[in-house]
Design a protein around this motif. Structure first.
Motif, PDB file in Angstrom:
ATOM      1  N   LEU A 172       4.631  13.141 -17.254  1.00  0.00           N
ATOM      2  CA  LEU A 172       3.999  12.557 -18.432  1.00  0.00           C
ATOM      3  C   LEU A 172       2.521  12.256 -18.218  1.00  0.00           C
ATOM      4  CD1 LEU A 172       6.755   9.976 -19.486  1.00  0.00           C
ATOM      5  CD2 LEU A 172       6.444  12.337 -20.301  1.00  0.00           C
ATOM      6  N   PHE A 173       2.075  12.266 -16.952  1.00  0.00           N
ATOM      7  CA  PHE A 173       0.717  11.833 -16.646  1.00  0.00           C
ATOM      8  C   PHE A 173      -0.245  12.996 -16.471  1.00  0.00           C
ATOM      9  CE2 PHE A 173       3.348   8.333 -14.898  1.00  0.00           C
ATOM     10  CZ  PHE A 173       2.804   7.275 -15.619  1.00  0.00           C
ATOM     11  N   SER A 174      -1.496  12.757 -16.847  1.00  0.00           N
ATOM     12  CA  SER A 174      -2.588  13.663 -16.484  1.00  0.00           C
ATOM     13  C   SER A 174      -2.902  13.410 -15.008  1.00  0.00           C
ATOM     14  CB  SER A 174      -3.821  13.356 -17.333  1.00  0.00           C
ATOM     15  OG  SER A 174      -4.295  12.051 -17.047  1.00  0.00           O
ATOM     16  N   PRO A 175      -3.696  14.273 -14.366  1.00  0.00           N
ATOM     17  CA  PRO A 175      -4.042  14.033 -12.959  1.00  0.00           C
ATOM     18  C   PRO A 175      -4.638  12.643 -12.722  1.00  0.00           C
ATOM     19  CG  PRO A 175      -4.627  16.261 -13.566  1.00  0.00           C
ATOM     20  CD  PRO A 175      -4.175  15.592 -14.826  1.00  0.00           C
ATOM     21  N   SER A 176      -5.551  12.223 -13.593  1.00  0.00           N
ATOM     22  CA  SER A 176      -6.150  10.901 -13.424  1.00  0.00           C
ATOM     23  C   SER A 176      -5.121   9.801 -13.687  1.00  0.00           C
ATOM     24  CB  SER A 176      -7.346  10.731 -14.360  1.00  0.00           C
ATOM     25  OG  SER A 176      -6.963  10.903 -15.719  1.00  0.00           O
ATOM     26  N   GLY A 177      -4.242  10.035 -14.659  1.00  0.00           N
ATOM     27  CA  GLY A 177      -3.190   9.061 -14.952  1.00  0.00           C
ATOM     28  C   GLY A 177      -2.218   8.929 -13.800  1.00  0.00           C
ATOM     29  N   LEU A 178      -1.910  10.060 -13.164  1.00  0.00           N
ATOM     30  CA  LEU A 178      -0.999  10.032 -12.022  1.00  0.00           C
ATOM     31  C   LEU A 178      -1.634   9.293 -10.851  1.00  0.00           C
ATOM     32  CD1 LEU A 178       1.786  11.053 -11.131  1.00  0.00           C
ATOM     33  CD2 LEU A 178       0.663  13.085 -10.216  1.00  0.00           C
ATOM     34  N   ALA A 179      -2.937   9.510 -10.647  1.00  0.00           N
ATOM     35  CA  ALA A 179      -3.645   8.798  -9.582  1.00  0.00           C
ATOM     36  C   ALA A 179      -3.603   7.292  -9.841  1.00  0.00           C
ATOM     37  CB  ALA A 179      -5.083   9.283  -9.492  1.00  0.00           C
ATOM     38  N   ALA A 180      -3.787   6.904 -11.107  1.00  0.00           N
ATOM     39  CA  ALA A 180      -3.734   5.488 -11.467  1.00  0.00           C
ATOM     40  C   ALA A 180      -2.325   4.933 -11.248  1.00  0.00           C
ATOM     41  CB  ALA A 180      -4.161   5.297 -12.917  1.00  0.00           C
ATOM     42  N   PHE A 181      -1.301   5.748 -11.574  1.00  0.00           N
ATOM     43  CA  PHE A 181       0.085   5.309 -11.375  1.00  0.00           C
ATOM     44  C   PHE A 181       0.369   5.088  -9.892  1.00  0.00           C
ATOM     45  CE2 PHE A 181       4.520   6.226 -10.427  1.00  0.00           C
ATOM     46  CZ  PHE A 181       5.176   5.362 -11.303  1.00  0.00           C
ATOM     47  N   PHE A 182      -0.078   6.011  -9.049  1.00  0.00           N
ATOM     48  CA  PHE A 182       0.126   5.856  -7.611  1.00  0.00           C
ATOM     49  C   PHE A 182      -0.617   4.627  -7.082  1.00  0.00           C
ATOM     50  CE2 PHE A 182       0.964  10.663  -7.153  1.00  0.00           C
ATOM     51  CZ  PHE A 182       2.333  10.456  -7.220  1.00  0.00           C
ATOM     52  N   ALA A 183      -1.831   4.405  -7.595  1.00  0.00           N
ATOM     53  CA  ALA A 183      -2.600   3.235  -7.173  1.00  0.00           C
ATOM     54  C   ALA A 183      -1.890   1.949  -7.597  1.00  0.00           C
ATOM     55  CB  ALA A 183      -4.007   3.288  -7.764  1.00  0.00           C
ATOM     56  N   GLY A 184      -1.338   1.950  -8.824  1.00  0.00           N
ATOM     57  CA  GLY A 184      -0.599   0.781  -9.289  1.00  0.00           C
ATOM     58  C   GLY A 184       0.654   0.534  -8.470  1.00  0.00           C
ATOM     59  N   SER A 185       1.331   1.623  -8.095  1.00  0.00           N
ATOM     60  CA  SER A 185       2.535   1.498  -7.267  1.00  0.00           C
ATOM     61  C   SER A 185       2.185   0.932  -5.896  1.00  0.00           C
ATOM     62  CB  SER A 185       3.206   2.866  -7.118  1.00  0.00           C
ATOM     63  OG  SER A 185       3.650   3.350  -8.365  1.00  0.00           O
ATOM     64  N   LEU A 186       1.044   1.378  -5.356  1.00  0.00           N
ATOM     65  CA  LEU A 186       0.605   0.853  -4.063  1.00  0.00           C
ATOM     66  C   LEU A 186       0.316  -0.639  -4.168  1.00  0.00           C
ATOM     67  CD1 LEU A 186      -0.191   1.372  -1.132  1.00  0.00           C
ATOM     68  CD2 LEU A 186      -2.497   1.969  -1.928  1.00  0.00           C
ATOM     69  N   ALA A 187      -0.294  -1.042  -5.271  1.00  0.00           N
ATOM     70  CA  ALA A 187      -0.582  -2.465  -5.477  1.00  0.00           C
ATOM     71  C   ALA A 187       0.716  -3.274  -5.541  1.00  0.00           C
ATOM     72  CB  ALA A 187      -1.390  -2.655  -6.758  1.00  0.00           C
ATOM     73  N   ILE A 188       1.740  -2.705  -6.170  1.00  0.00           N
ATOM     74  CA  ILE A 188       3.020  -3.407  -6.283  1.00  0.00           C
ATOM     75  C   ILE A 188       3.690  -3.552  -4.922  1.00  0.00           C
ATOM     76  CG2 ILE A 188       5.377  -3.259  -7.210  1.00  0.00           C
ATOM     77  CD1 ILE A 188       4.166  -1.917  -9.692  1.00  0.00           C
ATOM     78  N   ILE A 189       3.664  -2.478  -4.122  1.00  0.00           N
ATOM     79  CA  ILE A 189       4.339  -2.553  -2.822  1.00  0.00           C
ATOM     80  C   ILE A 189       3.578  -3.478  -1.867  1.00  0.00           C
ATOM     81  CG2 ILE A 189       3.252  -0.606  -1.595  1.00  0.00           C
ATOM     82  CD1 ILE A 189       6.123   0.171  -0.718  1.00  0.00           C
ATOM     83  N   ILE A 190       2.253  -3.566  -2.042  1.00  0.00           N
ATOM     84  CA  ILE A 190       1.479  -4.533  -1.267  1.00  0.00           C
ATOM     85  C   ILE A 190       1.868  -5.954  -1.675  1.00  0.00           C
ATOM     86  CG2 ILE A 190      -0.840  -5.491  -0.941  1.00  0.00           C
ATOM     87  CD1 ILE A 190      -1.899  -2.628  -0.952  1.00  0.00           C
ATOM     88  N   SER A 191       2.094  -6.151  -2.975  1.00  0.00           N
ATOM     89  CA  SER A 191       2.560  -7.453  -3.464  1.00  0.00           C
ATOM     90  C   SER A 191       3.925  -7.795  -2.872  1.00  0.00           C
ATOM     91  CB  SER A 191       2.634  -7.454  -4.990  1.00  0.00           C
ATOM     92  OG  SER A 191       1.363  -7.248  -5.565  1.00  0.00           O
ATOM     93  N   CYS A 192       4.779  -6.770  -2.720  1.00  0.00           N
ATOM     94  CA  CYS A 192       6.092  -6.977  -2.096  1.00  0.00           C
ATOM     95  C   CYS A 192       5.929  -7.410  -0.638  1.00  0.00           C
ATOM     96  CB  CYS A 192       6.925  -5.706  -2.180  1.00  0.00           C
ATOM     97  SG  CYS A 192       7.420  -5.230  -3.861  1.00  0.00           S
ATOM     98  N   TYR A 193       4.968  -6.803   0.036  1.00  0.00           N
ATOM     99  CA  TYR A 193       4.670  -7.186   1.430  1.00  0.00           C
ATOM    100  C   TYR A 193       4.241  -8.654   1.485  1.00  0.00           C
ATOM    101  CZ  TYR A 193       2.160  -7.399   5.896  1.00  0.00           C
ATOM    102  OH  TYR A 193       1.723  -7.757   7.144  1.00  0.00           O
ATOM    103  N   ASN A 194       3.311  -9.031   0.619  1.00  0.00           N
ATOM    104  CA  ASN A 194       2.814 -10.403   0.601  1.00  0.00           C
ATOM    105  C   ASN A 194       3.918 -11.388   0.217  1.00  0.00           C
ATOM    106  OD1 ASN A 194       0.158  -9.737   1.319  1.00  0.00           O
ATOM    107  ND2 ASN A 194      -0.409  -9.319  -0.816  1.00  0.00           N
ATOM    108  N   PHE A 195       4.801 -10.969  -0.675  1.00  0.00           N
ATOM    109  CA  PHE A 195       5.922 -11.817  -1.083  1.00  0.00           C
ATOM    110  C   PHE A 195       6.850 -12.079   0.095  1.00  0.00           C
ATOM    111  CE2 PHE A 195      10.265 -11.979  -3.107  1.00  0.00           C
ATOM    112  CZ  PHE A 195      10.151 -13.292  -3.568  1.00  0.00           C
ATOM    113  N   GLY A 196       7.153 -11.030   0.873  1.00  0.00           N
ATOM    114  CA  GLY A 196       8.004 -11.201   2.038  1.00  0.00           C
ATOM    115  C   GLY A 196       7.366 -12.120   3.064  1.00  0.00           C
ATOM    116  N   GLU A 197       6.069 -11.954   3.287  1.00  0.00           N
ATOM    117  CA  GLU A 197       5.355 -12.809   4.239  1.00  0.00           C
ATOM    118  C   GLU A 197       5.362 -14.266   3.777  1.00  0.00           C
ATOM    119  OE1 GLU A 197       1.241 -12.468   6.771  1.00  0.00           O
ATOM    120  OE2 GLU A 197       1.132 -12.096   4.605  1.00  0.00           O
TER     121      GLU A 197
END
Length: 233
Positions: free
Chosen positions: A187-212
């Protein structure tokens, strides 16, 4: 928990994850092969990779418990360091991310992440074992014993590197087959997919911080005391 109780728990958790990971390899589609069995097989799905990760983590945890029980403290110290690094950087963030992201997308539009056709291929209990139970297991591990987190910069660099490897794997599969691992990506354009991956990375970093945060909130100074105890051995 007593060490013997921890050893029993970690052994059972290892057996459970090994069984679930093995069960995913035994899923067979009737008629034409499902999309699950295209290039890369199940190993292109973060859910399945997480099952293997959890099995490895609980196997290492069980080994650490056994070494402590038999008083091999020098070896146990090394294994415990590996266990804590594995849990803090990967096991907790990835399992939390898998559960949250899957059920969020499933609720929004299941066809984007888990098409209804898979209901006839993957049993309901296996779906929940892969996507639901992983989060309570991660929470239980934090409640069971304290884990020493690495320096924030080191932990996030390691997590980011693993995320980069998985994204590279996803892009490689698309370059070879022309098919996205998840229908959502189409569903994403190349730039949209890059933004989606960046958002996913931000979420998993939040998961890391939550665990800590949970680890520190629950155990507090116990982590410092544990460090001094091991340094005195």
């Amino acid at each position: 928990m007593e060490i013997s109780t921890l050893a029993t728990y970690h052994c059972l958790a290892f057996v459970w994850y090994f069984f679930i990971a093995y069960s995913t390899t035994q899923v067979k589609a009737e008629g034409p092969p499902s999309e699950v069995f295209l290039y890369g097989g199940q190993w292109k799905y973060l859910t399945v990779l997480n099952l293997v990760l959890q099995a490895v983590f609980y196997g290492v945890s069980f080994l650490a418990d056994v070494l402590r029980l038999i008083k091999k403290l020098r070896c146990a110290k090394c294994v415990i360091s590996s266990r804590d690094l594995l849990f803090s950087v990967l096991a907790f963030p990835v399992s939390t991310f898998v559960s949250i992201s899957f059920w969020t997308l499933y609720t929004y539009n299941r066809e984007l992440v888990y098409p209804k056709s898979l209901d006839g291929v993957i049993p309901l209990w296996l779906n929940h074992a892969m996507h639901t139970a992983v989060f309570p297991f991660a929470l239980l591990e934090i409640l069971a014993l304290p884990h020493r987190y690495p320096a924030k910069k080191k932990g996030l660099i390691l997590l980011g590197f693993v995320a980069f490897l998985y994204i590279s794997w996803v892009l490689w599969i698309y370059s070879v087959t022309g098919e996205w691992v998840y229908p959502l990506f189409a569903l994403f354009s190349p730039s949209g997919l890059a933004a989606f991956f960046a958002g996913s990375l931000a979420i998993i970093i939040s998961c890391y911080n939550f665990g800590e945060f949970l680890n520190r909130m629950i155990w507090g100074d116990s982590i410092v005391i544990m460090d001094h105890k091991w340094k005195g051995k």
